[in-house]
Design a protein around this motif. Structure first.
Motif, PDB file in Angstrom:
ATOM      1  N   GLY A   1     -23.590  41.118 -36.183  1.00  0.00           N
ATOM      2  CA  GLY A   1     -24.943  41.004 -35.666  1.00  0.00           C
ATOM      3  C   GLY A   1     -25.352  42.111 -34.726  1.00  0.00           C
ATOM      4  O   GLY A   1     -24.642  43.103 -34.532  1.00  0.00           O
ATOM      5  N   LEU A   2     -26.531  41.931 -34.138  1.00  0.00           N
ATOM      6  CA  LEU A   2     -27.038  42.829 -33.095  1.00  0.00           C
ATOM      7  C   LEU A   2     -26.463  42.342 -31.774  1.00  0.00           C
ATOM      8  O   LEU A   2     -27.051  41.524 -31.077  1.00  0.00           O
ATOM      9  CB  LEU A   2     -28.566  42.818 -33.079  1.00  0.00           C
ATOM     10  CG  LEU A   2     -29.240  43.309 -34.371  1.00  0.00           C
ATOM     11  CD1 LEU A   2     -30.757  43.148 -34.284  1.00  0.00           C
ATOM     12  CD2 LEU A   2     -28.870  44.758 -34.668  1.00  0.00           C
TER      13      LEU A   2
ATOM     14  N   LYS B   1     -35.478  40.458 -38.143  1.00  0.00           N
ATOM     15  CA  LYS B   1     -36.841  40.986 -38.015  1.00  0.00           C
ATOM     16  C   LYS B   1     -37.404  40.688 -36.629  1.00  0.00           C
ATOM     17  O   LYS B   1     -37.286  39.576 -36.114  1.00  0.00           O
ATOM     18  CB  LYS B   1     -37.778  40.371 -39.046  1.00  0.00           C
ATOM     19  CG  LYS B   1     -39.232  40.841 -38.871  1.00  0.00           C
ATOM     20  CD  LYS B   1     -40.231  39.965 -39.567  1.00  0.00           C
ATOM     21  CE  LYS B   1     -41.651  40.336 -39.107  1.00  0.00           C
ATOM     22  NZ  LYS B   1     -42.677  39.497 -39.761  1.00  0.00           N
ATOM     23  N   LYS B   2     -38.033  41.716 -36.039  1.00  0.00           N
ATOM     24  CA  LYS B   2     -38.742  41.559 -34.775  1.00  0.00           C
ATOM     25  C   LYS B   2     -40.120  42.194 -34.914  1.00  0.00           C
ATOM     26  O   LYS B   2     -40.246  43.347 -35.330  1.00  0.00           O
ATOM     27  CB  LYS B   2     -37.977  42.246 -33.637  1.00  0.00           C
ATOM     28  CG  LYS B   2     -38.557  42.013 -32.255  1.00  0.00           C
ATOM     29  CD  LYS B   2     -38.261  40.617 -31.767  1.00  0.00           C
ATOM     30  CE  LYS B   2     -38.572  40.442 -30.298  1.00  0.00           C
ATOM     31  NZ  LYS B   2     -38.240  39.089 -29.807  1.00  0.00           N
TER      32      LYS B   2
ATOM     33  N   SER C   1     -30.533  34.743 -31.575  1.00  0.00           N
ATOM     34  CA  SER C   1     -30.752  35.451 -30.317  1.00  0.00           C
ATOM     35  C   SER C   1     -30.140  36.843 -30.379  1.00  0.00           C
ATOM     36  O   SER C   1     -29.039  37.033 -30.901  1.00  0.00           O
ATOM     37  CB  SER C   1     -30.124  34.683 -29.147  1.00  0.00           C
ATOM     38  OG  SER C   1     -30.781  33.456 -28.937  1.00  0.00           O
ATOM     39  N   VAL C   2     -30.869  37.793 -29.825  1.00  0.00           N
ATOM     40  CA  VAL C   2     -30.411  39.172 -29.666  1.00  0.00           C
ATOM     41  C   VAL C   2     -30.564  39.528 -28.186  1.00  0.00           C
ATOM     42  O   VAL C   2     -31.632  39.320 -27.612  1.00  0.00           O
ATOM     43  CB  VAL C   2     -31.238  40.125 -30.550  1.00  0.00           C
ATOM     44  CG1 VAL C   2     -30.866  41.586 -30.265  1.00  0.00           C
ATOM     45  CG2 VAL C   2     -31.043  39.800 -32.029  1.00  0.00           C
TER      46      VAL C   2
ATOM     47  N   GLY D   1     -34.242  38.800 -27.396  1.00  0.00           N
ATOM     48  CA  GLY D   1     -34.842  37.482 -27.570  1.00  0.00           C
ATOM     49  C   GLY D   1     -34.597  36.960 -28.968  1.00  0.00           C
ATOM     50  O   GLY D   1     -33.592  37.300 -29.614  1.00  0.00           O
ATOM     51  N   GLN D   2     -35.490  36.131 -29.465  1.00  0.00           N
ATOM     52  CA  GLN D   2     -35.354  35.541 -30.784  1.00  0.00           C
ATOM     53  C   GLN D   2     -35.854  36.494 -31.875  1.00  0.00           C
ATOM     54  O   GLN D   2     -36.955  37.020 -31.784  1.00  0.00           O
ATOM     55  CB  GLN D   2     -36.122  34.222 -30.856  1.00  0.00           C
ATOM     56  CG  GLN D   2     -35.561  33.138 -29.947  1.00  0.00           C
ATOM     57  CD  GLN D   2     -34.154  32.743 -30.336  1.00  0.00           C
ATOM     58  OE1 GLN D   2     -33.884  32.354 -31.478  1.00  0.00           O
ATOM     59  NE2 GLN D   2     -33.233  32.826 -29.381  1.00  0.00           N
ATOM     60  N   TRP D   3     -35.009  36.728 -32.853  1.00  0.00           N
ATOM     61  CA  TRP D   3     -35.366  37.504 -34.042  1.00  0.00           C
ATOM     62  C   TRP D   3     -35.294  36.573 -35.256  1.00  0.00           C
ATOM     63  O   TRP D   3     -34.357  35.784 -35.375  1.00  0.00           O
ATOM     64  CB  TRP D   3     -34.394  38.668 -34.260  1.00  0.00           C
ATOM     65  CG  TRP D   3     -34.510  39.801 -33.280  1.00  0.00           C
ATOM     66  CD1 TRP D   3     -34.501  39.725 -31.924  1.00  0.00           C
ATOM     67  CD2 TRP D   3     -34.598  41.193 -33.604  1.00  0.00           C
ATOM     68  NE1 TRP D   3     -34.577  40.977 -31.368  1.00  0.00           N
ATOM     69  CE2 TRP D   3     -34.644  41.907 -32.380  1.00  0.00           C
ATOM     70  CE3 TRP D   3     -34.641  41.914 -34.795  1.00  0.00           C
ATOM     71  CZ2 TRP D   3     -34.732  43.291 -32.317  1.00  0.00           C
ATOM     72  CZ3 TRP D   3     -34.720  43.301 -34.741  1.00  0.00           C
ATOM     73  CH2 TRP D   3     -34.773  43.985 -33.519  1.00  0.00           C
ATOM     74  N   HIS D   4     -36.270  36.677 -36.133  1.00  0.00           N
ATOM     75  CA  HIS D   4     -36.200  35.939 -37.395  1.00  0.00           C
ATOM     76  C   HIS D   4     -35.116  36.556 -38.275  1.00  0.00           C
ATOM     77  O   HIS D   4     -34.940  37.782 -38.291  1.00  0.00           O
ATOM     78  CB  HIS D   4     -37.543  35.965 -38.113  1.00  0.00           C
ATOM     79  CG  HIS D   4     -38.596  35.142 -37.435  1.00  0.00           C
ATOM     80  ND1 HIS D   4     -38.579  33.769 -37.445  1.00  0.00           N
ATOM     81  CD2 HIS D   4     -39.687  35.507 -36.720  1.00  0.00           C
ATOM     82  CE1 HIS D   4     -39.613  33.308 -36.760  1.00  0.00           C
ATOM     83  NE2 HIS D   4     -40.302  34.341 -36.311  1.00  0.00           N
TER      84      HIS D   4
END
Length: 601
Positions: free
Chosen positions: A192-193, A109-110, A87-88, A38-41
């Motif tokens: 990225g992830l 960050k999650k 997004s990850v 989902g969304q990670w800062h």
């Protein structure tokens, strides 16, 4: 003694960084998991300010602390929670236009809550992070992983909190001369992830890993091993294959290790019938299911034998590039599209170049009956004499095998692509071959070798690495980088090895929709003509047992800047990046359909 040595090899494949890091957990699909996708800062950090202080020393109070001002006077120059997000899974390059060419560090960050359960352990699992990932939970470093295409995990049982956990990952995709791959490649350096991230819950003692496959040379004898992790290592393990009416039990030793060996009446996996069995491992502490196919793969002289019968590998090369949207492919939908196109082409085989692809590609190939060539990014000009580079390559090889060793679709582990001949290179690659055989003796070993002209009409394959391989791989671009297409009509291929050859790359560029005559480069007609001449040449190679044109779909590459045609894409795809079939697609499709009709299964 052999089992102990094998276990030591497995244990040595993952570097120990703090007590929390463990070996790769096998078969995460069979566990209780919590997705962190989902969304990670994120914080973009080109100077690595969040990692180093102004003296360029690692900072004790970097971004990984996820600090907040405690008073109105506190000076903290970052804030994840008010920063933008990504997004990850996903690469950062295609999510924001300003990041398309970015190479450097981005912090992720999650936040998550987790209700602890008694007698359980918790791991955080990453499908891949390109290229170096430093991972922190609640301000404590879990460890570092290098390599952009293989999975890794860390145990977090003692660090996780019930509320407001802060998982932070520093991802750095800067290319390095001593890296694997090295500075120079022909694909986009997506950072990225890029694959899934999840929490995995296990019992206090759990099945760490297992290898369940047909013994080499057999069609009914299953052999392998199971390894436990935890404080109760002496256990009774039961293996069930209900459809095959098979139940076998084994005892693990003091190290949690047990060998598996038994016969079973099986329907063998093949492209015509990709049979997968429900296989269940039951211990005193858990039940772990998997879907496993059983087949044999061997060579005899210049033949490749699947389940004891000669087979011709009708293949195509694929990059991990997402169709239509672009960027790094990662989803089940991506794999269904790409492998569906390969099936439409007439393939029974795919080369997943030039690095381990996401797990959904291999799982989908298992279901579709597509045999797989899987390789590590030892590509072009690696630092052959650097011990750290070798350890990096060996670790990526070990992690690739650890993840996919129970997938019937994978028939070839490839060690390298187009690497220059030399003593240091040969020593480097031979050691990788030895490692691969030590971890998995049931599959074939290959690499894309060098070849040269004996004279104007004779191509010779005598690369010294060929001595150590089961299958020869070779890339040729007659008609594109090597003369015009008609040159192929005059060529003869020879080899000093009595081994099968897969022509692992051939082809040329064409922009979909660009037309002209057969001598006008970049047109579909030029590419079509090149394929027609190439296939005539390939048919004359008596030891050829597979073809893998380059490539299924156009993909991004920084080496390809030609405006209006390449636009930073390699255009050798038989299909455009928008899913449009080029004229050469149908040439290759007809060739494969004719081979299949003639009995070249």
């Amino acid at each position: 003694m052999k089992c102990i040595l094998f276990l030591m090899l497995m244990l040595s494949t993952v570097p120990l960084v703090r007590a929390q890091q463990t070996e790769l957990i096998a078969n995460t699909d069979g566990r209780k998991t919590v997705s962190l996708d989902g969304q990670w800062h994120t914080i973009i950090d080109p100077y690595e300010t969040g990692y180093y202080d102004y003296r360029y020393q690692p900072s004790a109070d970097g971004y990984f602390k996820d600090a907040r001002p405690k008073t109105k006077s506190d000076l903290i120059e970052y804030d994840f929670d008010t920063s933008e997000s990504l997004s990850v899974p996903g690469d950062w390059n295609t999510q924001k236009e300003r990041l398309l060419l970015y190479e450097g560090t981005i912090w992720y960050k999650k936040s998550f809550d987790y209700q602890k359960q008694p007698n359980t352990r918790l791991f955080v699992y990453f499908g891949a992070a390109n290229y170096v990932a430093d991972v922190y939970l609640n301000g404590e470093k879990l460890g570092r992983h290098e390599g952009g295409f293989t999975p890794f995990n860390f145990e977090v049982t003692r660090l996780v909190r019930e509320k407001a956990n802060s998982l932070i990952v520093k991802v750095d995709n800067q290319r390095r001369r001593d890296g694997v791959p090295t500075l120079n490649t022909d694909w986009w350096n997506y950072g990225g992830l890029t694959r899934e991230v999840k929490l995995i819950e296990t019992p206090a003692t759990f099945v760490q890993d297992y290898f369940i496959q047909l013994q080499k040379g057999s069609h009914d004898h299953i052999s392998g091993w199971v390894k436990l992790n935890g404080d109760k290592l002496n256990q009774r393990i039961t293996l069930r294959i209900p459809e095959a009416k098979t139940v076998r039990s084994f005892n693990t030793d003091a190290n949690g290790f047990a060998e598996i060996s038994f016969t079973a009446d099986l329907i063998l996996w093949s492209p015509d019938n990709p049979k997968l069995y429900d296989v269940v491992l039951e211990t005193e502490t858990e039940r772990l299911p998997d879907l496993i196919g059983f087949r044999s793969i061997e060579t005899k002289g210049s033949e490749i034998l699947l389940n004891g019968r000669p087979i011709f590998l009708r293949g195509v090369s694929i990059h991990e590039e997402a169709p239509f949207r672009g960027g790094r492919a990662y989803s089940k939908e991506d794999s269904i599209t790409l492998l569906g196109w390969a099936k439409e082409l007439g393939c029974n085989f795919v080369r997943l170049a030039h690095y381990p692809h996401n797990e959904s590609m291999v799982r989908q190939a298992d279901r579709l009956g597509l045999m797989v060539w899987s390789e590590i990014p030892v590509y072009w000009t690696i630092l052959w004499e650097n011990p750290a580079t070798f350890e990096n390559a060996q670790r990526q090889l070990s992690e690739m095998i650890a993840r996919d060793k129970n997938r019937a679709a994978v028939i070839i582990w490839s060690m390298a692509n187009e690497t220059p001949i030399g003593a240091a290179r040969l020593s480097f690659l031979k050691k990788l071959v030895d490692r691969a055989r030590g971890l998995d003796s049931t599959r074939l070993i290959s690499a894309a070798l060098e070849r040269h002209y004996l004279d104007e009409q004779t191509e010779m394959i005598d690369d010294p690495l060929g001595e150590y391989l089961d299958v020869l791989g070779c890339n040729e671009y007659v008609g594109w980088y090597d003369g015009l297409a008609e040159k192929a009509d005059r060529l003869e291929w020879k080899t000093k090895y009595q081994k099968p050859l897969i022509m692992s790359e051939f082809g040329g560029d064409a922009l979909y929709g660009k037309h002209g005559d057969a001598l006008t480069r970049w047109t579909e007609e030029y590419q079509e003509n090149l394929y027609q001449h190439t296939l005539k040449m390939l048919k004359k190679i008596t030891f050829l047992r597979g073809t893998c044109p380059w490539i299924l779909m156009d993909f991004r590459s920084p080496r390809r800047p030609l405006p209006g045609i390449q636009d930073f894409h390699n255009r050798k795809g038989l299909i455009s990046d928008r899913g449009e079939r080029k004229k050469a697609f149908y040439v290759m499709q007809q060739f494969y359909h004719e081979m299949e009709a003639a009995g070249q299964k």
